[in-house]
Scaffold this motif. Structure first.
Motif, short mmCIF file in Angstrom:
data_model
loop_
_atom_site.label_atom_id
_atom_site.label_comp_id
_atom_site.label_asym_id
_atom_site.label_seq_id
_atom_site.Cartn_x
_atom_site.Cartn_y
_atom_site.Cartn_z
N THR A 33 -28.31 40.11 104.28
CA THR A 33 -27.35 41.21 104.27
C THR A 33 -25.91 40.73 104.29
O THR A 33 -24.99 41.55 104.17
N ASP A 34 -25.70 39.43 104.44
CA ASP A 34 -24.35 38.89 104.44
C ASP A 34 -23.73 39.09 103.05
O ASP A 34 -24.35 38.78 102.03
N SER A 35 -22.52 39.60 103.01
CA SER A 35 -21.85 39.84 101.72
C SER A 35 -21.61 38.54 100.96
O SER A 35 -21.36 38.57 99.75
N ALA A 36 -21.69 37.40 101.66
CA ALA A 36 -21.52 36.11 100.99
C ALA A 36 -22.79 35.65 100.28
O ALA A 36 -22.75 34.70 99.50
N PHE A 37 -23.92 36.31 100.54
CA PHE A 37 -25.16 35.92 99.87
C PHE A 37 -25.05 36.28 98.40
O PHE A 37 -24.86 37.46 98.05
N PRO A 38 -25.15 35.32 97.50
CA PRO A 38 -24.81 35.56 96.09
C PRO A 38 -25.92 36.23 95.28
O PRO A 38 -26.46 35.67 94.33
N SER A 39 -26.25 37.47 95.64
CA SER A 39 -27.27 38.21 94.91
C SER A 39 -26.67 39.04 93.78
O SER A 39 -27.39 39.55 92.92
N GLY A 40 -25.35 39.17 93.77
CA GLY A 40 -24.69 39.97 92.74
C GLY A 40 -24.34 41.37 93.19
O GLY A 40 -23.77 42.15 92.44
N PHE A 41 -24.68 41.71 94.45
CA PHE A 41 -24.36 43.05 94.95
C PHE A 41 -22.86 43.33 94.91
O PHE A 41 -22.44 44.47 94.74
N TYR A 42 -22.06 42.28 95.08
CA TYR A 42 -20.61 42.48 95.12
C TYR A 42 -20.04 42.93 93.78
O TYR A 42 -18.89 43.38 93.70
N THR A 43 -20.82 42.83 92.72
CA THR A 43 -20.35 43.25 91.39
C THR A 43 -20.64 44.72 91.13
O THR A 43 -20.29 45.24 90.07
N LEU A 44 -21.29 45.41 92.08
CA LEU A 44 -21.74 46.78 91.86
C LEU A 44 -20.92 47.77 92.70
O LEU A 44 -20.53 47.46 93.81
N SER A 45 -20.71 48.95 92.15
CA SER A 45 -20.06 50.01 92.94
C SER A 45 -21.03 51.15 93.22
O SER A 45 -20.67 52.11 93.90
N HIS A 46 -22.24 51.08 92.65
CA HIS A 46 -23.28 52.09 92.90
C HIS A 46 -22.81 53.48 92.47
O HIS A 46 -23.02 54.46 93.18
N SER A 47 -22.14 53.54 91.35
CA SER A 47 -21.57 54.74 90.70
C SER A 47 -20.25 55.19 91.31
O SER A 47 -19.61 56.12 90.79
N ASP A 58 -12.33 61.03 96.87
CA ASP A 58 -11.09 60.55 97.47
C ASP A 58 -11.44 59.96 98.83
O ASP A 58 -12.60 60.00 99.25
N PRO A 59 -10.47 59.37 99.53
CA PRO A 59 -10.80 58.74 100.81
C PRO A 59 -11.53 59.65 101.80
O PRO A 59 -12.38 59.19 102.57
N ALA A 60 -11.23 60.94 101.74
CA ALA A 60 -11.86 61.87 102.69
C ALA A 60 -13.32 62.16 102.36
O ALA A 60 -14.12 62.47 103.25
N THR A 61 -13.68 62.06 101.08
CA THR A 61 -15.04 62.40 100.68
C THR A 61 -15.94 61.20 100.44
O THR A 61 -17.13 61.36 100.18
N VAL A 62 -15.39 59.99 100.55
CA VAL A 62 -16.21 58.78 100.39
C VAL A 62 -17.38 58.76 101.38
O VAL A 62 -18.52 58.47 100.99
N PRO A 63 -17.19 59.09 102.67
CA PRO A 63 -18.34 59.09 103.60
C PRO A 63 -19.42 60.08 103.20
O PRO A 63 -20.61 59.81 103.38
N LEU A 64 -19.03 61.23 102.66
CA LEU A 64 -20.00 62.24 102.24
C LEU A 64 -20.81 61.74 101.05
O LEU A 64 -22.03 61.97 100.98
N LEU A 65 -20.15 61.07 100.12
CA LEU A 65 -20.85 60.53 98.97
C LEU A 65 -21.84 59.45 99.41
O LEU A 65 -22.99 59.42 98.94
N LEU A 66 -21.43 58.58 100.32
CA LEU A 66 -22.32 57.54 100.81
C LEU A 66 -23.54 58.16 101.48
O LEU A 66 -24.67 57.71 101.26
N ARG A 67 -23.34 59.20 102.27
CA ARG A 67 -24.47 59.85 102.93
C ARG A 67 -25.44 60.44 101.91
O ARG A 67 -26.66 60.31 102.04
N ASP A 68 -24.91 61.09 100.88
CA ASP A 68 -25.77 61.67 99.86
C ASP A 68 -26.56 60.59 99.12
O ASP A 68 -27.75 60.78 98.83
N LEU A 69 -25.91 59.49 98.82
CA LEU A 69 -26.61 58.40 98.13
C LEU A 69 -27.72 57.81 99.00
O LEU A 69 -28.80 57.47 98.49
#
Length: 248
Positions: A33-47, A58-69
């Protein structure tokens, strides 16, 4: 190995290794789960980049989007497939792992999401066989190389976690947390959050992670699939964007 004053010569002295302390499984989870582990996850924004380009977050709705995902996207799809692949690997049933892999791949509607899942999955297996040196990982990587299985990231993670003895609940939780870290990193690079708020975002996602984990552990293969259609639409738009910071 060190002896303390008073140790009797000739007596075996316990060596505090990861296995001896029961921390080996935790250390595997921390490494993956370390962000330094080079699996390529850092290249993704997950939409997320697609939502940002459309002005739909926007910054206020980012947590809501994460919860829905978490609850309607990666939880019912990837996390569930990871749990199933973990159990199949632990049971010594690689054919079942392939079926799970193919099913998850088929549920990913957009080309961008399919490519992201298989690219990171292949990288994860390739590195995982070297780092953890478990036969199950190398064998499944061989199947992926021979194109006998798509090698999605979630299924690859399930194979690695099972092969290294990480319990299934811990494995699913760890991978969902890694998803959240990747999402928060994307939000940071897209200037939808700052470093302090990103940590608040991760902490705020904890209840949704817990809920997604418990639901994923109860599902069967026929239940695997996401229902966040807005994310699929944004991903499709992102594929055709003139400028892109992320691969998804």
């Amino acid at each position: 190995m060190y002896r303390n004053e008073g140790d009797t010569v000739g007596e075996p002295v316990p060596v505090l290794t990861a296995a001896g302390t029961g921390l080996g499984q935790l250390l595997v989870s921390l490494q993956l789960t370390d962000s330094a582990f080079p699996s390529g996850f850092y290249t993704l924004s997950h939409s997320l980049e697609g939502f940002a380009q459309a002005g739909a977050v926007d910054p206020a709705t980012v947590p809501l989007l994460l919860r829905d995902l978490l609850l309607h996207g990666v939880g019912p799809a990837d996390a569930t497939a990871l749990a199933l692949a973990h159990r199949a690997t632990a049971a010594g049933d690689p054919a079942a792992v392939v079926r799970i892999d193919e099913h998850l791949f088929a549920t990913k509607l957009g080309r961008e999401m399919r490519q992201a899942a298989t690219r990171t999955g292949r990288q994860l297996l390739d590195l995982g066989q070297e780092v953890f040196d478990r036969p199950e990982i190398g064998e499944y990587f061989g199947r992926v190389v021979r194109r006998e299985a798509p090698g999605t990231q979630a299924v690859a993670a399930g194979v690695i976690y099972a092969a290294t003895g990480v319990p299934v609940r811990q494995a699913v939780t760890s991978d969902l947390f890694a998803f959240c870290v990747s999402f928060a990193g994307a939000a940071l690079r897209l200037r939808l959050t700052d470093h302090r708020s990103a940590q608040t975002l991760l902490r705020g996602a904890a209840p949704a992670i817990e809920e997604a984990v418990e639901a994923a552990l109860r599902r069967e293969l026929d239940d695997v699939g996401a229902t966040v259609f807005a994310s699929d639409i944004m991903s499709g738009r992102h594929e055709r964007a003139e400028a892109r910071l992320f691969a998804s």
